[in-house]
Design a protein around this motif. Structure first.
Motif: not given
Length: 290
Positions: A41-46
Motif C-alpha cells: 500500500l502506497n499513499l502519496i499526497g492523499v
C-alpha cells in the motif's frame, strides 16, 4: 483527483497506490473492507484524512506521506514487515506491527506510540530532534542497522543539538552498523567534549561505521572520529564521505591524518557526497579535484 464514489470489493487485489487524491476517513474504512488481501500500500499526497486507521491483516509493505492536516494515524497490521512514514508536521502515531522488520521514519517531533517490536532489524530516523525519537524505542535490542538523519540546517550551523553518540548505544545496544548523516554529525561535533569519553563504555557489537562529513572544523572532526572508533573496538570497517565542496587540499590532509592518528587495523573507505546526487567512492586520492 477526488475519490468520491464507493470502492468496489476486490478481495484478490494485493497492491494499491493512491497518489494526489482526496479521501476521507469513512472511505478509508471502506478501503480496509474492500481490499482485505492488500500486501503493498502506497499513499502519496492523499488529502482529506483527519484520524485514519489502516487495519489490514495481510499488509506487508506500507509507504505513506502523511499530510500536514492529519491529527492522528493508526496502523494495525500484524504482518507488516516494512514501514515508511513521512510526517512533516506533528502527528500522533500509533503502530501495532509485531513483525515489523524495517522502519523508515521522517517526522518532525516525537509523538509516536508503538508496541514492542521484537523483529525490528533496520531503523532509519530523520528528525530535527533525533534524541527525542530515541525515547520512542526505549530499549531496541534487536536493531542491527541504524541510520540517523535530520532536517536541513544551514551548513556549518550547530544549532542547539545535544546529540551524543553514546546515547545511541543506550537505546540500540546491539547495533552492528551505524550511519550518521552530515547534520546529525555536526550536532555531535557541537557537543563534543574530551571529558565526555572518560565514561565511555567500550562497545564490541558495532562492526561498521559510516559518517557524512562537512569538515567545518577538520581538527574537531578528526577528534570525534578517533574517539568514536576508540570507544567501539569492534569496528573494523569505516566509511567516511566528505562533501564535494570541501577543498581537495583539506580533504587530502584530513584523510591522511585520520589514517595516521586513528587506531590501526581499520579498513578505510573514502567517498564524496553531494545533496541530491549518488555517493561516489575514492579509489585514487590523487584524483581529488580542486
Amino acid at each position: 483527483m477526488v475519490i468520491c464514489g464507493k470502492f468496489e470489493s476486490m478481495p484478490m487485489l494485493t497492491s494499491l497506490t493512491l497518489e494526489s487524491v482526496r479521501l476521507d476517513d469513512k472511505r478509508l474504512v471502506r478501503l480496509n473492507k474492500c481490499f482485505p488481501n492488500l500486501k503493498f500500500l502506497n499513499l502519496i499526497g492523499v488529502s482529506g484524512l483527519k484520524a485514519p486507521c489502516i487495519h489490514l491483516l495481510n499488509l506487508k509493505t506500507c509507504h505513506w506521506t502523511v499530510p500536514d492536516s492529519l491529527f492522528s494515524l493508526t496502523l494495525i497490521t500484524p504482518n507488516l514487515s516494512t514501514l515508511s512514514l513521512e510526517c512533516i508536521k506533528s502527528t500522533r502515531l500509533h503502530v501495532e506491527a509485531p513483525k515489523l522488520f524495517h522502519i523508515h521514519l521522517d517526522i518532525e517531533r516525537r509523538n509516536f506510540e508503538i508496541k514492542k517490536f521484537e523483529n525490528l532489524k533496520t531503523v532509519w530516523l530523520k528528525s530535527r530532534n533525533i534524541g527525542a525519537l530515541f525515547e520512542t524505542f526505549e530499549l531496541a535490542e534487536t536493531v542491527k542497522n541504524l541510520t540517523l538523519d535530520t532536517r536541513d540546517w544551514p551548513r556549518g550551523a550547530t544549532g542547539s543539538s545535544n546529540f551524543m553518540v553514546k546515547r545511541v548505544f543506550n537505546v540500540f545496544p546491539n547495533v552492528s552498523s551505524l550511519c550518521i548523516k552530515s547534520n546529525v554529525w555536526l550536532g555531535f561535533e557541537a557537543c563534543y567534549r574530551p571529558l565526555y569519553w572518560e565514561t565511555w563504555d567500550v562497545r564490541q557489537a558495532l562492526k561498521t561505521f559510516s559518517a557524512y562529513l562537512l569538515l567545518v572544523y577538520p581538527s574537531v572532526t578528526i577528534s570525534c572520529v578517533s574517539d568514536v572508533l576508540d570507544g567501539c573496538m569492534g569496528v573494523s570497517e569505516v566509511s567516511l564521505l566528505i562533501h564535494g565542496d570541501v577543498d581537495s587540499t583539506v580533504s587530502k590532509s584530513f584523510i591522511s591524518r585520520c589514517m595516521t592518528q586513528c587506531r590501526p587495523g581499520l579498513n578505510w573507505r573514502w567517498g564524496i557526497w553531494r545533496e541530491g546526487m549518488e555517493d561516489s567512492w575514492i579509489t585514487d586520492f590523487g584524483g581529488l579535484s580542486d
